[in-house]
Structures are given as C-alpha cells and as structure tokens.
Design a protein around this motif. Structure first.
Motif, PDB file in Angstrom:
ATOM      1  N   UNK A   1      25.471  35.090  10.162  1.00  0.00           N
ATOM      2  CA  UNK A   1      26.351  34.814   9.196  1.00  0.00           C
ATOM      3  C   UNK A   1      26.065  33.528   8.450  1.00  0.00           C
ATOM      4  N   UNK A   2      27.140  32.791   8.342  1.00  0.00           N
ATOM      5  CA  UNK A   2      27.185  31.431   7.872  1.00  0.00           C
ATOM      6  C   UNK A   2      27.678  30.383   8.511  1.00  0.00           C
ATOM      7  N   UNK A   3      27.610  30.853   9.928  1.00  0.00           N
ATOM      8  CA  UNK A   3      28.206  29.755  10.957  1.00  0.00           C
ATOM      9  C   UNK A   3      27.016  28.635  10.929  1.00  0.00           C
ATOM     10  N   UNK A   4      27.701  27.273  10.920  1.00  0.00           N
ATOM     11  CA  UNK A   4      26.676  26.083  11.050  1.00  0.00           C
ATOM     12  C   UNK A   4      26.151  25.903  12.382  1.00  0.00           C
ATOM     13  N   UNK A   5      24.900  25.407  12.575  1.00  0.00           N
ATOM     14  CA  UNK A   5      24.475  25.046  13.764  1.00  0.00           C
ATOM     15  C   UNK A   5      25.091  23.854  14.460  1.00  0.00           C
ATOM     16  N   UNK A   6      26.203  23.690  14.885  1.00  0.00           N
ATOM     17  CA  UNK A   6      26.888  22.719  15.463  1.00  0.00           C
ATOM     18  C   UNK A   6      27.049  22.826  16.906  1.00  0.00           C
ATOM     19  N   UNK A   7      27.483  21.653  17.496  1.00  0.00           N
ATOM     20  CA  UNK A   7      27.611  21.668  18.935  1.00  0.00           C
ATOM     21  C   UNK A   7      28.767  20.609  19.178  1.00  0.00           C
TER      22      UNK A   7
ATOM     23  N   UNK B   1      16.899  25.534  17.946  1.00  0.00           N
ATOM     24  CA  UNK B   1      16.480  26.146  16.687  1.00  0.00           C
ATOM     25  C   UNK B   1      17.591  26.287  15.500  1.00  0.00           C
ATOM     26  N   UNK B   2      17.050  26.226  14.488  1.00  0.00           N
ATOM     27  CA  UNK B   2      18.107  26.186  13.320  1.00  0.00           C
ATOM     28  C   UNK B   2      18.640  27.573  13.300  1.00  0.00           C
TER      29      UNK B   2
END
Length: 409
Positions: free
Chosen positions: A401-407, A390-391
């Motif tokens: 916060x502003x954390x990107x949804x990355x892995x 999920x985004x």
C-alpha cells in the motif's frame, strides 16, 4: 526425520511475563499452540540453522513460560533435506494432520518459496530465519509471512559501497545456483556498479559443492580485485578453504560467513574476510548475555539465524497473547503493529513482512587480534535499517500500500 518437544509450565521469571486475564475467552485452535521448525538437520545448512534453530525456538518457548493464554506450546522439528518437494510435503502434513499454527526457519530460498505458497493458502504463519530471497516479500509476499533475519538486498547494500571503497574496483563472483544466489549476485552487481566498481566474471555452483578448485582458479586468473562468495554455510567455507590452499591473493568477501564457519576454517584461513551480518553479538549486553546462554546449551556461539529464531518465536507468542487468538492473519498483523527491541535487534516489521533493523559490516580478526575462542569479528560499519533494507515501494508486494519504509530506532 521428525522430532517432537512438548513444553510444560515453567516460570516467567526471565521475562516477567504474565498470562492474559481473558485466557478463558481466548481462541486457540485445538487448545495448543504448535510451532514446526522446518529446517536442515543433517545437510549443507545444518550448522547454520538446523539443530541450533530448534534449540533457539525451545529457549524462547521456555523463557515465555511454556504456555500462552493458559494453553501449552508444542514444538515439532523436521528435516526438509534441502528439497522443496520434501519441505512442502512435510509442511502439508504438519498443517493438515498435526494442526501446526506456525512454520519456522526454512533454510534454502527454493524451499521457502515453495512452502510460502502453501502457508498462504492455508493461513499459517511462516517465520523465516534461514532464507533471504527478496521474492518472499515481493510479488509473492503473503500476509502470514515474516522475513525476519536477512535478505539478499540488505546483505548486498551493507557490503557494496564499503567493498568498492576499501577492497577494490573489479569483482568476480562464485555464486550458488539458487534463488538466493541469483538474487544476491544481481543486487550486489547493481550496487557495485552504482558505487563505481565493475563485475568482470561469474561462475555458478550447486548447493553442497565440495570441490571448488576450478572455480577458484577462474577467479584467480580473472585478476579481479575482489572475489565474492555469493553463497553461504558449508559452500562458502569450502570455497574459502580452497582459495587459501591455492594461495589466492585477492581480497575475498563472503555474503554469509558465520561464527561456526570461522571456527571450522580457523582464523589463519578466514582472517581479513569481510562479511555483512544482521546480528552482532556485542551489540548490547543483552545480546552478549543471550549468546552465552545459547553457548551453554549448544557448545557453539549462535549465528544470526539462531538469534532470529529465538526473537521471532518470542514475539510471535507475545502477539498471540495480545491478539487473544492463534489465527495467523491476526497474529502476524499484531506482530507488524508492535515495535521490537530485544537481544536480536531493534526495529519493526513492515506491511510486506520484512523486519527492518540496522545491519552490520564486520571483518574477521587475525589470530593476533582475537582474544580467544569465538572472538572472531570486528565491527567496521553500522548501516541504518531504513538504508540497508529493500525499498518497500520497489518490491511489488500488493500488501505494501502506501506504508513508508521506516523503522523505529
């Protein structure tokens, strides 16, 4: 029901782990780290989680060396019986009386949500492998909660497009009447529609349903191309058996259908079933080797809840060692900072507490395809974690916060 295990020092040979040089200065409450496995030991979710999750946690503690920062690790296990009030009461006793540092597993989203409220208030780590509602990482998120194994969005995202492309355009849902069932049906309906399909009917049932006759007949008479089992554990298995008995010809897709479910139902009943899963035992040789070790202990192959329980226990203990404390805010923060690459998965825990990693879509083999007991699934597709999960920005978690949804892959 309450079971207590105390682990004494063992070798770290399996992991090559070392104890912190600063162990004498470490801040461990009560000179012990306690993990409470809050699970279903005899009900609907017992085979999916239950004793298997307790064993998986025990294996991780043993492999870590049975001590952290020079102090013993203790595991207690209890049965919430699928009831939020019992789960919260047991968790409260563990926290206030037994001084538990982390609560693990917690099958059943209604129980998990209730327990999360308590662990947030008490600053206790909550490591979830048995529940999947995205409410846990949405507006109700907690800085001490990790939704480690599966969630309703990922299950839906992994299966929706493939279902529309390969199985059919119209869908009928048999849905568990719970936070999990409602969320998975909602997510999957949206994604099916976006992929060009449509939902033409739905029926809900309580947990532990034994007679699915009327629901299967409704699904059969709907003439939908695909019947979706938006439930899990024994409910999905019972529904599938009923569908087989009634000669349902439609394609059937299950949101959760485990190795143990296939083993119980048999390949003649389960063959062709399409299932999303966060754990694929043949992903790496390390995954396969760990699964064989688990089989030696339990006599059954592990499912994703069991594999996840082992993984988060090990990574929780590593985080305690790295942080030099068992304070849950510090430990969970450390878990989020540290990429994970082990027998379960490769990825990273986001700010909202969601562990992001690749997901898999599998199909149950026919008897002719299977090479023997427990050889049940064939990989159809691997969905990258940053697509399947999920985004982050849409969840509503104030921690995001502003954390990107990355892995990390």
């Amino acid at each position: 029901m309450l079971t207590r295990y105390v682990f004494r020092p063992m070798t770290c040979a399996l992991l090559g782990c070392t104890m912190s040089v600063g162990a004498a200065q470490a801040q461990l409450s009560n000179d012990v780290v306690k993990i409470g496995v809050l699970t279903d030991l005899g009900g609907t979710y017992a085979a999916a989680t239950g004793p298997g999750s307790v064993v998986a946690v025990k294996m991780a503690v043993e492999d870590f060396g049975s001590k952290v920062l020079g102090k013993p690790i203790e595991v207690i296990a209890g049965d919430h019986q699928g009831k939020p009030d019992i789960g919260v009461a047991l968790a409260r006793r563990w926290i206030d009386v037994d001084k538990v540092d982390a609560i693990a597993d917690v099958p059943g989203s209604n129980v998990a949500l209730a327990v999360q409220h308590l662990t947030r208030e008490k600053n206790i780590a909550l490591l979830i492998s048995g529940s999947g509602t995205t409410e846990l990482i949405g507006k109700s998120c907690s800085p001490t909660t990790v939704l480690y194994v599966f969630d309703t969005y990922s299950l839906a995202k992994t299966s929706a497009k493939a279902a529309v492309d390969a199985l059919g355009k119209s869908f009928f849902f048999i849905t568990l009447d719970s936070a999990f069932g409602t969320a998975i049906e909602s997510s999957l309906t949206k994604l099916i529609t976006e992929a060009g399909g449509k939902v033409i009917g739905t029926v809900k049932h309580p947990v532990g349903m034994l007679d699915f006759s009327s629901m299967v007949l409704q699904a059969q008479s709907s003439m939908a191309d695909v019947v979706v089992l938006a439930n899990g554990a024994g409910d999905a298995s019972n529904a599938l058996k009923t569908a087989s008995e009634y000669g349902v010809k439609q394609n059937v897709m299950a949101m959760i259908f485990l190795d143990t479910d296939v083993h119980a139902a048999g390949l003649n009943v389960a063959k062709g079933l399409v299932v999303p899963t966060p754990f694929y035992r043949s992903r790496t040789e390390t995954s396969a080797a760990w699964s064989r070790r688990y089989f030696e202990r339990m006599g059954t192959m592990p499912n994703f809840s069991h594999a996840g329980a082992y993984s988060y226990t090990l990574n929780y203990l590593k985080a305690i060692e790295a942080a030099g404390t068992d304070d849950s805010l510090a430990v969970v923060a450390r878990m989020k900072q540290t990429p994970i690459d082990d027998m379960f998965a490769k990825g990273q825990i986001r700010a909202d507490g969601k562990f992001v990693f690749d997901q898999y879509l599998v199909r149950v083999k026919s008897p002719a395809e299977s090479q023997g007991p427990w050889d049940y699934f064939k990989l159809i597709e691997t969905v990258p974690g940053d697509i399947a999960n999920p985004p982050l920005e849409q969840g509503g978690c104030p921690l995001a916060g502003g954390q990107a949804a990355s892995v990390s892959r």
